[in-house]
Design an enzyme around this catalytic site. Structure first.
Site, short mmCIF file in Angstrom:
data_model
loop_
_atom_site.label_atom_id
_atom_site.label_comp_id
_atom_site.label_asym_id
_atom_site.label_seq_id
_atom_site.Cartn_x
_atom_site.Cartn_y
_atom_site.Cartn_z
CD GLU A 251 -2.98 -0.38 2.46
OE1 GLU A 251 -2.59 -0.07 3.49
OE2 GLU A 251 -3.74 -1.37 2.65
CE LYS A 253 5.42 4.53 6.79
NZ LYS A 253 5.78 6.14 7.24
NE ARG A 258 -3.60 4.03 11.79
CZ ARG A 258 -2.43 2.98 11.88
NH1 ARG A 258 -1.71 3.15 12.36
NH2 ARG A 258 -3.19 1.91 12.55
NE ARG A 273 1.74 6.67 16.42
CZ ARG A 273 2.41 6.14 15.89
NH1 ARG A 273 2.60 6.55 14.52
NH2 ARG A 273 3.38 5.32 17.09
CD GLU A 302 -1.20 8.55 8.35
OE1 GLU A 302 -1.39 7.33 9.35
OE2 GLU A 302 -0.27 9.41 8.51
P1 AMP Z 1 5.65 5.32 11.43
O1 AMP Z 1 5.07 6.19 11.78
O2 AMP Z 1 6.73 6.13 10.58
O3 AMP Z 1 5.68 4.66 12.36
O4 AMP Z 1 5.07 4.77 10.09
C1 AMP Z 1 3.87 3.86 10.82
C2 AMP Z 1 2.73 5.44 10.17
O5 AMP Z 1 2.35 4.79 9.03
C3 AMP Z 1 1.44 5.04 10.81
O6 AMP Z 1 1.25 4.71 12.06
C4 AMP Z 1 0.55 5.18 9.87
O7 AMP Z 1 0.65 6.81 10.15
C5 AMP Z 1 1.19 5.62 8.80
N1 AMP Z 1 0.50 4.84 7.56
C6 AMP Z 1 0.66 5.88 6.05
N2 AMP Z 1 -0.36 5.42 5.22
C7 AMP Z 1 -0.37 3.95 5.69
C8 AMP Z 1 -0.93 2.87 4.93
N3 AMP Z 1 -0.91 2.64 4.29
N4 AMP Z 1 -0.92 1.94 6.26
C9 AMP Z 1 -0.70 1.01 7.54
N5 AMP Z 1 0.17 3.05 7.97
C10 AMP Z 1 -0.03 4.09 6.92
#
Ligand code: AMP
Length: 552
Positions: A251, A253, A258, A273, A302
């Protein structure tokens, strides 16, 4: 339980240095809390309301000082209390030192029952205080606080003051309550943890553990309107994902914030979040979710800020979160939308245990995308090259990268598990000289498609891989035109190219390899651009490649 007895317990707990002892004492308190168990748990955590409720007391320090001063008698003013807090640094100690209580007559106007204050009464009165609004509410709130302080003993006042100002700080965190609940009611910590992740209600979990043990805890279900801890991701590589799962859900990102959307069939609530209620600042998402759903649901996704369809940096969304006023104006400036990528509950059924692909299916069935809500666009793939293509497209479209998810995985709230991976970003890029290429096939037969990459090796070059990913059609045309004049020899589709152009290349890993003359191969190389500022003599050397490989 009398509030004074509760305060004695807290004083005892606060005095301990050892975490283990503190947890034991908390467990003792939970075991004797009786009907007040839920409230005791919240108060220990310094919360008047469960974390999932958005209600706040909204009592500023000044109002608390005034109420304390009033209960402290005619010789004490709000200013005195404020001055003492400035010196002592702790409202609790100042409250405990005041000679509280016994204010009768005029000073006691608004005072309630003269019997000893109980935990449940404190809870009720604070609930009433939070609900008080409108004309005369300032006075009523002040009266309620005064009455509570006036009837508390010195330790009671200490912890009451800290509680209302959200400064409990007795060394009891969520982990202590979790362990103490397990300890007090003889249930496994993991079961308590799982129930907490689903409910986020420490009081409810403690009561359930006591009333119906492990079975009861595992029965705790999602409730629309009560946020769930978000499932989290770890970093990982495409290869790890494909090796471990066979196929991988890829998917985009999204670079936003969140948000969990809860729709009960009538209204929508949105949670961040860390489970704060962010409904008010995101009206277009609320409208979008309402329009897109025809049955109750909990969606995970998101929220991204967009400008004319292009994503804006995530700070724009956070700015909106913080905005309490003037949302309408903010809405005109920056548009936000939810990219829903998971579905935790659909029309009465919890989906946490179902495999991701099935949750995605439910999501697609349930959500009719429109303004304010879009669906993620998952692709199931077993092919690293295809994954690299998707990543290149996602980056080109302004997204942060890609997420790799295990198609069979359950939704595990709060866990940074192995089932969701954010692709590890390329640590460093390499500047490689193009020393060869291959003509494309079919519609692309007139274009060079795959480019051989080399690093400098003494006076010559050593090959390190081939790149075909991350290059748009327009770039291919421009590169073909540019490199044609440097073609030294051709053998079928293979072309030998004089070193002239330097590519900046991303990759996932540098591996030892006998395929290329450098002795290394770039894993999943990705074209990032031409280093117009570099000549072949400035390209990276074999030594740098070796040192990058060593430092992985
Ligand atoms: P990180 O904040 O770098 O730990 O990355 C994880 C975060 O990416 C998640 O908590 C979401 O807020 C965000 N995110 C963005 N796109 C997605 C997606 N397709 N699936 C899950 N999380 C996503």
């Amino acid at each position: 339980m009398e509030f004074a007895e509760f305060a004695d317990h807290i004083a005892d707990i606060e005095s301990l240095d050892s975490d283990i002892e503190r947890c034991e004492r908390v467990a003792d308190l939970l075991a004797v809390a009786g009907d007040d168990l839920g409230t005791v748990v919240r108060f220990l955590l310094g919360r008047v309301f469960p974390a999932h409720r958005s209600t706040t007391l909204d009592i500023g320090p000044r109002r608390c000082y005034e109420a304390l001063a009033r209960a402290g008698g005619t010789n004490v003013s709000g200013d005195d209390v404020e001055a003492r807090v400035a010196t002592e640094g702790d409202i609790g100690r100042v409250a405990a030192d005041l000679d509280l209580g016994g204010q009768q007559g005029l000073a006691a106007f608004g005072a309630g029952d003269r019997n000893a204050l109980t935990v449940s009464e404190v809870d009720d009165r604070l609930e009433t205080l939070a609900e008080t609004a409108g004309e005369g509410s300032e006075q009523t709130k002040g009266d309620i606080l005064f009455d509570l302080f006036n009837r508390a003993d010195s330790l009671g006042a200490k912890y009451l003051a800290r509680l209302v100002l959200e400064e409990m700080r007795i060394g009891v965190g969520e982990g202590t309550i979790r362990d103490a609940t397990a300890n007090a009611f003889d249930v496994p910590i993991e079961t308590v943890e799982a129930a907490l992740q689903v409910s986020n209600d420490y009081g409810l979990v403690a009561e359930t553990a006591r009333e119906s043990g492990t079975d009861g805890l595992s029965e705790i279900r999602l409730v629309v309107g009560r946020p769930v801890q978000a499932m989290l991701a770890q970093t990982g590589t495409v290869n790890d994902a494909i090796d471990n799962w066979g196929a991988v859900v890829v998917e985009r990102k999204y670079d936003g914030a969140r948000v969990q959307a809860h729709y009960d069939g009538e209204t929508v609530r949105l949670y961040s979040r860390n489970m704060e209620d962010v409904t008010e600042p995101l009206p277009e998402v609320v409208d979008g979710v309402e329009d897109s759903l025809s049955a109750p649901a909990i969606l995970d996704g998101e929220v991204v800020a967009v400008d004319d369809g292009d994503p804006l940096p995530f700070q724009e969304v956070l700015r909106r979160f913080r905005r309490k006023h003037d949302v309408a104006r903010a809405r005109e400036n920056v548009e936000v939308r939810l990219h829903a990528f998971d579905c935790l509950h659909a029309d009465g059924t919890d989906l946490l245990e179902q495999p991701l692909v099935e949750r995605h299916d439910r999501l697609t069935e349930l959500v009719d995308p429109g303004d304010g809500v879009e669906l993620s666009d998952p692709v199931v793939s077993e092919d690293p090259d295809e994954v690299a293509e998707i990543e290149a497209e996602a980056l080109a479209a302004g997204h942060e990268g890609i997420m790799l998810k295990n198609p069979e995985s359950a939704y595990t709230p709060g866990k940074r598990g192995q089932n969701w991976l954010k692709r590890k970003p390329d640590v460093e890029t390499l500047d490689c000289v193009v020393t060869g290429a291959e003509w494309g096939e079919g519609r692309r037969a007139e274009l060079l498609g795959t480019f051989e990459l080399s690093v400098r090796d003494g006076d010559g070059h050593a090959t390190v891989g081939k790149v075909a990913t991350g290059i748009t059609d327009a770039e291919l045309e421009a590169l073909t035109e540019r490199l044609t004049e440097y073609i030294r020899a051709e053998d079928g589709a293979e072309v030998d190219i004089e070193p002239a152009v330097v590519f900046e290349v991303g990759y996932e890993e540098i591996q030892e390899s006998t395929t290329y003359s450098a002795g290394y191969a770039l894993r999943f190389p990705r074209f990032l651009g031409v280093r117009e500022d570099k000549d072949p003599a400035d390209a990276d050397s074999l030594e740098r490649l070796e040192s990058l490989a060593d430092s992985q």
